[in-house]
Design an enzyme around this catalytic site. Structure first.
Site, PDB file in Angstrom:
ATOM      1  N   ASP A  23       0.849  -1.188   0.000  1.00 46.76           N
ATOM      2  CA  ASP A  23       0.000   0.000   0.000  1.00 46.76           C
ATOM      3  C   ASP A  23       0.884   1.237   0.000  1.00 46.76           C
ATOM      4  O   ASP A  23       1.747   1.394   0.868  1.00 46.76           O
ATOM      5  CB  ASP A  23      -0.910   0.008   1.238  1.00 46.76           C
ATOM      6  CG  ASP A  23      -1.782   1.248   1.297  1.00 46.76           C
ATOM      7  OD1 ASP A  23      -2.635   1.404   0.403  1.00 46.76           O
ATOM      8  OD2 ASP A  23      -1.608   2.054   2.235  1.00 46.76           O
ATOM      9  N   GLU A  49      -1.787  -1.266  -5.805  1.00 43.23           N
ATOM     10  CA  GLU A  49      -3.049  -0.630  -6.178  1.00 43.23           C
ATOM     11  C   GLU A  49      -2.850   0.173  -7.459  1.00 43.23           C
ATOM     12  O   GLU A  49      -1.818   0.821  -7.651  1.00 43.23           O
ATOM     13  CB  GLU A  49      -3.522   0.296  -5.056  1.00 43.23           C
ATOM     14  CG  GLU A  49      -4.922   0.845  -5.273  1.00 43.23           C
ATOM     15  CD  GLU A  49      -5.404   1.660  -4.087  1.00 43.23           C
ATOM     16  OE1 GLU A  49      -6.564   2.108  -4.098  1.00 43.23           O
ATOM     17  OE2 GLU A  49      -4.611   1.849  -3.138  1.00 43.23           O
ATOM     18  N   CYS A 108     -12.634  -4.236   6.421  1.00 40.51           N
ATOM     19  CA  CYS A 108     -11.992  -4.953   7.517  1.00 40.51           C
ATOM     20  C   CYS A 108     -11.341  -6.215   6.975  1.00 40.51           C
ATOM     21  O   CYS A 108     -12.017  -7.059   6.372  1.00 40.51           O
ATOM     22  CB  CYS A 108     -13.010  -5.290   8.603  1.00 40.51           C
ATOM     23  SG  CYS A 108     -12.325  -6.289   9.961  1.00 40.51           S
ATOM     24  N   CYS A 136     -13.007  -9.570   9.108  1.00 42.29           N
ATOM     25  CA  CYS A 136     -14.356 -10.076   8.882  1.00 42.29           C
ATOM     26  C   CYS A 136     -14.948  -9.652   7.547  1.00 42.29           C
ATOM     27  O   CYS A 136     -15.993 -10.172   7.139  1.00 42.29           O
ATOM     28  CB  CYS A 136     -15.289  -9.641  10.018  1.00 42.29           C
ATOM     29  SG  CYS A 136     -15.577  -7.857  10.072  1.00 42.29           S
ATOM     30  N   CYS A 145     -13.074  -2.108  14.055  1.00 45.42           N
ATOM     31  CA  CYS A 145     -14.208  -2.603  13.275  1.00 45.42           C
ATOM     32  C   CYS A 145     -15.451  -2.700  14.163  1.00 45.42           C
ATOM     33  O   CYS A 145     -15.402  -3.259  15.267  1.00 45.42           O
ATOM     34  CB  CYS A 145     -13.872  -3.973  12.680  1.00 45.42           C
ATOM     35  SG  CYS A 145     -15.228  -4.730  11.751  1.00 45.42           S
ATOM     36  N   CYS A 152     -16.538  -6.888  14.214  1.00 43.45           N
ATOM     37  CA  CYS A 152     -15.768  -7.909  14.935  1.00 43.45           C
ATOM     38  C   CYS A 152     -14.917  -7.332  16.062  1.00 43.45           C
ATOM     39  O   CYS A 152     -14.349  -8.082  16.855  1.00 43.45           O
ATOM     40  CB  CYS A 152     -14.883  -8.687  13.971  1.00 43.45           C
ATOM     41  SG  CYS A 152     -13.587  -7.699  13.192  1.00 43.45           S
ATOM     42  N   ASP A 193      -2.953   1.593   7.250  1.00 40.79           N
ATOM     43  CA  ASP A 193      -2.149   1.214   6.097  1.00 40.79           C
ATOM     44  C   ASP A 193      -1.907  -0.295   6.038  1.00 40.79           C
ATOM     45  O   ASP A 193      -1.944  -0.890   4.955  1.00 40.79           O
ATOM     46  CB  ASP A 193      -0.816   1.958   6.119  1.00 40.79           C
ATOM     47  CG  ASP A 193      -1.005   3.471   6.043  1.00 40.79           C
ATOM     48  OD1 ASP A 193      -1.976   3.906   5.395  1.00 40.79           O
ATOM     49  OD2 ASP A 193      -0.189   4.207   6.631  1.00 40.79           O
TER      50      ASP A 193
END
Length: 398
Positions: free
Chosen positions: A189, A273, A326, A329, A345, A348, A355
């Site tokens: 990333d 990406e 997330c 989950c 989150c 969960c 990052d």
């Protein structure tokens, strides 16, 4: 299967006054011929709807040399002039294929100064390089050896804005071979606080090369602005600014080479990406930092090294919500402002580093793209196409 990789080896050299004058004349003639040919092709299409190809412009070049006004074109080697016509033909080919914009005229001040010599226009023997129209070899600093038994097929001479002279020799490098396979995969990333964050949790520092020299650069730019236009002092001040920019670019490129080489050696598959840096630069608050990070150059270096050494680079679609998803989950958060660096989150209860979580999601999405066999570089390899990730998670309409 044996593959032969053509590789350019770039060296700095120090020309004599006579060589510098000859090369400067060559640069000017190359620029003049390119602009004349572009003007002729543009005029032919505008007036007669006629497409002129390389052969026609080559015949025009012969006629131009016979005129009194352009007789100076005979003073330099004809090979760089022919090569610039081939480059113009390639530019039009990319334009008609909708891969590039319409070719632009070369500028004396802004365009890159370079000349390309094929094997008939130079002699390379016993470590000495002699170009056409020259009697003495170039004083090249051989900072690294060429591959054993290498015979250059192309030589490109250039001068950068800081006044430094470079020669680039294109030859086959038999030492470039696929690396032994490894089982590791990694998601990467890109960011600004940290240049890169890996799915393993490692963060690579953003050295902010431009910021280190920002005060020195600003001072040099102020001195340049105070000089009278057209004066020799202004030229000296401009050269000083260019040298600072060149030092920044050199440090940045060296750092990116080290990072990309390490990633390619240690991982079989690298997931990144598919960022549209050109659009991101429209953000006035972040444009300077994004330019300094050089995300586009990072991707270019990573892709060609992966191709050389038998690795795979997967580019996940830009609309994939890697930051808001997330990685534990799979639940999607509604908002994720830039100032939020860690978040928990709601589904969960897992606490994520922004990052690292994005890098893990990119890794998972990239492996899914690889498994279903869809396009992995939606922008650079298949313009206008959709990646598998985009088919699975469509962009939300406002």
């Amino acid at each position: 299967m044996t593959t032969h990789v053509k590789r350019a080896f770039k060296y700095r050299f120090y020309p004599t006054d006579a060589q510098a004058a000859e090369l400067s004349r060559t640069f000017g003639c190359v620029r003049k011929v390119y602009n004349l040919a572009l003007a002729a092709r543009t005029e032919a299409w505008a007036l007669r709807q006629e497409r002129i190809n390389y052969n026609a412009t080559s015949a025009m070049l012969t006629a131009w040399k016979k005129t009194e006004e352009l007789a100076f074109l005979n003073d330099v080697s004809s090979v760089p002039l022919q090569q610039c016509l081939r480059h113009l033909q390639a530019a039009f080919t990319h334009f008609f294929a909708k891969r590039a914009k319409y070719p632009r005229f070369k500028s004396k001040k802004k365009s890159r100064k370079s000349a390309e010599y094929t094997s008939s226009a130079f002699r390379f023997r016993d470590g000495e390089l002699i170009l056409a129209k020259m009697t003495e070899p170039l004083d090249v600093v051989w900072s690294r050896p060429l591959p054993e038994g290498a015979s250059p097929s192309m030589v490109t001479v250039s001068q950068d804005g800081a006044g430094r002279w470079y020669v680039s020799l294109l030859c086959e490098d038999p030492s470039v071979k696929p690396l032994p396979g490894v089982g590791t995969v990694v998601g990467v990333d890109a960011g600004l606080d940290h240049l890169l964050t890996l799915s393993t949790g490692e963060k690579i520092t953003n050295l902010r090369h431009e910021r280190r020299d920002r005060s020195r650069l600003a001072k040099a730019q102020r001195e340049h602005a105070r000089k009278a236009k057209g004066s020799n002092n202004r030229k000296k001040a401009r050269r000083k600014v260019a040298k600072i920019h060149a030092a920044i670019a050199d440090r940045r490129r060296d750092h990116l080479h080290q990072i990309t080489t390490r990633l390619v050696r240690e991982n079989q598959t690298i997931v990144i990406e598919d960022l549209t840096v050109r659009n991101l630069l429209k953000n006035g608050h972040l444009a300077r930092a994004i330019s300094d990070a050089a995300w586009s150059e990072f991707r270019s270096l990573l892709e060609y090294k992966a191709e050389w050494y038998g690795r795979e680079v997967i580019a996940v679609d830009r609309w994939f919500p890697s930051t808001k998803l997330c990685s534990t989950c799979g639940s999607l958060q509604s908002k994720m402002p830039l100032n939020v660096r860690t978040w928990t989150c709601d589904n969960c209860g897992t606490t994520h580093d922004r990052d690292v979580n994005a890098a893990k999601n990119l890794l998972a999405a990239g492996l899914a793209v690889s498994a279903c066999g869809a396009g992995v570089r939606p922008q650079r390899s298949t313009p206008g196409g959709q990646s598998a990730t985009k088919q699975e998670i469509p962009r939300r309409e406002p």
